[in-house]
Design a protein around this motif. Sequence first.
Motif, PDB file in Angstrom:
ATOM      1  N   ASN A 165       7.435  13.935  -0.567  1.00  0.00           N
ATOM      2  CA  ASN A 165       8.410  14.569  -1.468  1.00  0.00           C
ATOM      3  C   ASN A 165       8.981  13.606  -2.508  1.00  0.00           C
ATOM      4  OD1 ASN A 165       8.108  17.011  -0.176  1.00  0.00           O
ATOM      5  ND2 ASN A 165       9.700  16.522   1.332  1.00  0.00           N
ATOM      6  N   GLY A 166       8.159  12.763  -3.045  1.00  0.00           N
ATOM      7  CA  GLY A 166       8.582  11.922  -4.163  1.00  0.00           C
ATOM      8  C   GLY A 166       9.296  10.643  -3.815  1.00  0.00           C
ATOM      9  N   CYS A 167       9.368  10.298  -2.533  1.00  0.00           N
ATOM     10  CA  CYS A 167       9.990   9.013  -2.199  1.00  0.00           C
ATOM     11  C   CYS A 167       9.331   8.400  -0.958  1.00  0.00           C
ATOM     12  CB  CYS A 167      11.492   9.160  -1.999  1.00  0.00           C
ATOM     13  SG  CYS A 167      11.916  10.201  -0.616  1.00  0.00           S
ATOM     14  N   ILE A 168       9.649   7.124  -0.719  1.00  0.00           N
ATOM     15  CA  ILE A 168       9.085   6.443   0.449  1.00  0.00           C
ATOM     16  C   ILE A 168       9.900   6.840   1.674  1.00  0.00           C
ATOM     17  CG2 ILE A 168       8.789   4.172   1.539  1.00  0.00           C
ATOM     18  CD1 ILE A 168       8.115   3.107  -1.299  1.00  0.00           C
ATOM     19  N   VAL A 169       9.200   7.347   2.694  1.00  0.00           N
ATOM     20  CA  VAL A 169       9.927   7.809   3.889  1.00  0.00           C
ATOM     21  C   VAL A 169       9.724   6.855   5.061  1.00  0.00           C
ATOM     22  CG1 VAL A 169       9.993  10.265   3.293  1.00  0.00           C
ATOM     23  CG2 VAL A 169       7.996   9.353   4.497  1.00  0.00           C
ATOM     24  N   LYS A 170       8.716   6.009   4.977  1.00  0.00           N
ATOM     25  CA  LYS A 170       8.519   5.062   6.078  1.00  0.00           C
ATOM     26  C   LYS A 170       7.763   3.846   5.571  1.00  0.00           C
ATOM     27  CE  LYS A 170       7.303   4.798  10.920  1.00  0.00           C
ATOM     28  NZ  LYS A 170       7.065   5.527  12.143  1.00  0.00           N
ATOM     29  N   THR A 171       8.162   2.672   6.053  1.00  0.00           N
ATOM     30  CA  THR A 171       7.479   1.434   5.681  1.00  0.00           C
ATOM     31  C   THR A 171       7.082   0.699   6.951  1.00  0.00           C
ATOM     32  OG1 THR A 171       8.653   1.238   3.584  1.00  0.00           O
ATOM     33  CG2 THR A 171       7.766  -0.800   4.493  1.00  0.00           C
TER      34      THR A 171
ATOM     35  N   ASP B  18       0.531  -6.474   3.085  1.00  0.00           N
ATOM     36  CA  ASP B  18       1.766  -6.989   3.689  1.00  0.00           C
ATOM     37  C   ASP B  18       2.654  -5.823   4.113  1.00  0.00           C
ATOM     38  OD1 ASP B  18       1.330  -9.856   3.193  1.00  0.00           O
ATOM     39  OD2 ASP B  18       1.371  -9.245   1.081  1.00  0.00           O
ATOM     40  N   TYR B  19       2.633  -4.762   3.296  1.00  0.00           N
ATOM     41  CA  TYR B  19       3.466  -3.592   3.594  1.00  0.00           C
ATOM     42  C   TYR B  19       2.670  -2.301   3.366  1.00  0.00           C
ATOM     43  CZ  TYR B  19       7.220  -6.987   3.090  1.00  0.00           C
ATOM     44  OH  TYR B  19       8.024  -8.096   3.224  1.00  0.00           O
ATOM     45  N   VAL B  20       2.924  -1.346   4.238  1.00  0.00           N
ATOM     46  CA  VAL B  20       2.350  -0.006   4.052  1.00  0.00           C
ATOM     47  C   VAL B  20       3.517   0.979   3.938  1.00  0.00           C
ATOM     48  CG1 VAL B  20       0.940   1.826   5.082  1.00  0.00           C
ATOM     49  CG2 VAL B  20       0.230  -0.566   5.300  1.00  0.00           C
ATOM     50  N   HIS B  21       3.544   1.730   2.837  1.00  0.00           N
ATOM     51  CA  HIS B  21       4.623   2.708   2.627  1.00  0.00           C
ATOM     52  C   HIS B  21       4.038   4.123   2.684  1.00  0.00           C
ATOM     53  CE1 HIS B  21       6.927  -0.698   1.033  1.00  0.00           C
ATOM     54  NE2 HIS B  21       5.894  -0.966   0.239  1.00  0.00           N
ATOM     55  N   ILE B  22       4.758   5.001   3.343  1.00  0.00           N
ATOM     56  CA  ILE B  22       4.348   6.409   3.361  1.00  0.00           C
ATOM     57  C   ILE B  22       5.250   7.177   2.411  1.00  0.00           C
ATOM     58  CG2 ILE B  22       3.955   8.457   4.810  1.00  0.00           C
ATOM     59  CD1 ILE B  22       2.350   6.033   5.708  1.00  0.00           C
ATOM     60  N   MET B  23       4.636   7.941   1.526  1.00  0.00           N
ATOM     61  CA  MET B  23       5.415   8.752   0.582  1.00  0.00           C
ATOM     62  C   MET B  23       5.385  10.209   0.976  1.00  0.00           C
ATOM     63  SD  MET B  23       4.821   7.603  -3.345  1.00  0.00           S
ATOM     64  CE  MET B  23       5.895   8.831  -4.073  1.00  0.00           C
TER      65      MET B  23
ATOM     66  N   VAL C 240       0.859  -1.185   0.000  1.00  0.00           N
ATOM     67  CA  VAL C 240       0.000   0.000   0.000  1.00  0.00           C
ATOM     68  C   VAL C 240       0.896   1.237   0.000  1.00  0.00           C
ATOM     69  CG1 VAL C 240      -1.725   1.302   1.313  1.00  0.00           C
ATOM     70  CG2 VAL C 240      -1.828  -1.178   1.227  1.00  0.00           C
ATOM     71  N   ILE C 241       0.555   2.176  -0.854  1.00  0.00           N
ATOM     72  CA  ILE C 241       1.292   3.446  -0.864  1.00  0.00           C
ATOM     73  C   ILE C 241       0.338   4.547  -0.445  1.00  0.00           C
ATOM     74  CG2 ILE C 241       2.545   5.096  -2.305  1.00  0.00           C
ATOM     75  CD1 ILE C 241       3.663   2.702  -3.809  1.00  0.00           C
ATOM     76  N   MET C 242       0.703   5.189   0.651  1.00  0.00           N
ATOM     77  CA  MET C 242      -0.144   6.250   1.191  1.00  0.00           C
ATOM     78  C   MET C 242       0.642   7.566   1.235  1.00  0.00           C
ATOM     79  SD  MET C 242      -2.052   4.236   4.295  1.00  0.00           S
ATOM     80  CE  MET C 242      -3.477   5.300   4.350  1.00  0.00           C
ATOM     81  N   GLY C 243      -0.091   8.631   1.319  1.00  0.00           N
ATOM     82  CA  GLY C 243       0.575   9.931   1.404  1.00  0.00           C
ATOM     83  C   GLY C 243      -0.406  11.017   1.039  1.00  0.00           C
ATOM     84  N   PRO C 244      -0.103  12.222   1.444  1.00  0.00           N
ATOM     85  CA  PRO C 244      -1.009  13.333   1.118  1.00  0.00           C
ATOM     86  C   PRO C 244      -1.013  13.634  -0.379  1.00  0.00           C
ATOM     87  CG  PRO C 244       0.966  14.146   2.206  1.00  0.00           C
ATOM     88  CD  PRO C 244       1.066  12.659   2.221  1.00  0.00           C
ATOM     89  N   ASN C 245      -1.861  14.537  -0.796  1.00  0.00           N
ATOM     90  CA  ASN C 245      -1.953  14.912  -2.220  1.00  0.00           C
ATOM     91  C   ASN C 245      -0.616  15.456  -2.721  1.00  0.00           C
ATOM     92  OD1 ASN C 245      -4.736  14.409  -2.521  1.00  0.00           O
ATOM     93  ND2 ASN C 245      -5.193  16.336  -1.484  1.00  0.00           N
TER      94      ASN C 245
END
Lengths: 252, 251
Positions: B219-225, B212-217, B31-36
């Motif tokens: 500024n254009g990259c994953i900052v936390k998993t 299985d995994y949640v990633h926070i995006m 899952v990729i999450m993050g603000p607009n």
Amino acid sequence: MNIISIVNGKINKLDLNSELEFDEKNICINTISNSKLYLEIIGDENVKINILVKNDTTLKIFNYSKLEHCSLDFNIVQNENSKLTMNCMFNSNDSKINSLVNLNGKNSIIEYNSSCLGETKKKLRINHNYSNTNSIVKSYAVSDNENINFDIEEFVPKNSVNCNLSQASKIITIKDNKCMIKPILLIDEKDVNASHSSVISPISESDLLYIRSRGIKLEDAKKLLINGFLIGNLSLNEDEKNILLEKDIFRR
Amino acid sequence: MLKIKKLNVSIEDKEILKNFNLNINEGEVHVIMGPNGVGKSTLSKVLIGDKNYKINDGKISYYNEDLLKLEVDERSRKGIFVAYQLPSEIEGVNNIDFLKSAIKARSDKQINLFKFANDIEKLSKDLKLKENMLYRNINAGFSGGEKKKNEILQMRLLKPKLVILDEIDSGLDVDSLRIVCDNVLEYIKENPKTSLIIITHYPRILEYIKPDYVHIMKNGCIVKTGDYSLALEIEKEGFEKISTNIIKENI
């Protein structure tokens, strides 16, 4: 359905019932009662067709024309309370298509949908000679490497009140070539509803991406979109659509 | 199956993805999450091959093949599927002709119309789609929910190996979300090697499809998993607080 097929300027097939009168010598089609007609015109000879839609009758024409260096002229007259629906697919190679429509009776309606492929000069003139006449004109075309000109002119004289005019023209260009749409509304009466839109644009990149993102190859995706654009513009039933698909209008 | 290494992507000179890395194995749900505006949807567009996005640097390999060398339609035929957030509405092309062409593109053989009709009928029922929608122009006049269901119908019919659900939950009511998720789960059950990338703002969809995994995006990259609990944390705390904590952790 009534059928008239003209090949190289001569009647090739004629299958008409009592709904229509037909003068073979002058190619005149007159309605007697409500009717449907499949009109096929193929070849390199100039053809002129006269159509009279009489009082209180309707005529629905489905036309496929494949024209080579020639002109096709429609001279249409409509009387009171008549309705004519034209659904025309013009597959043209350097040809001219001229249509003159005279709405000569109150409450007469023309719906003229046409789709063109290939080098075409199309002129349409509709005269709203009486009050309460209606015209809906949709002219679509796809230009691969050819020039396409649409000249669509409508005239409402003084005292022809409560007329409705609607024009929509769209040309999709595949390559960088010259296309022109001239929507002309000559209106000498205040009590009229009139609108027009004209668009010339390349094939939609986002539509192409969507189609291709389902695995459809570029050429097939273009074909699907163009077929949809041209055939979708015409009010046809499934059988009529299949007639056009069988013609494979892209194999030119 | 999918390895994204140091990917840098821009559109109209604006850098969107910066040093983006992600590895996905067969059968995993990410899952990729993050603000607009952090580049989540850009990822889906890059994976399918949208030429509006310029790849400045980095690599994407898909089953050990250089994905960036493949055309859009080739990527699809090799099993990549994006369920779009805003699918195109296409004048004149009806759904059935479109789907037939998509199936035909996947095989040299003639399409088995009997099987095709049966498959479509079953999938339409599963998704509670009105039958006449299949004969209408692609997505034209469809409601938001109908468009999303139509995307999932295509997914089930085309049988992809990597599915990217780009905000599939946006604009869906509770019942439609459940139907969409049930269909995704049914597909994964039938095809357990399929991997999923779910792009979303909200963890609501994850109540149905467990990641299985949640990633926070950011500024254009994953900052936390993390795992599902990270999504719940976002629901509780919001993206801003999580992002602030990440910065503090790094300090």
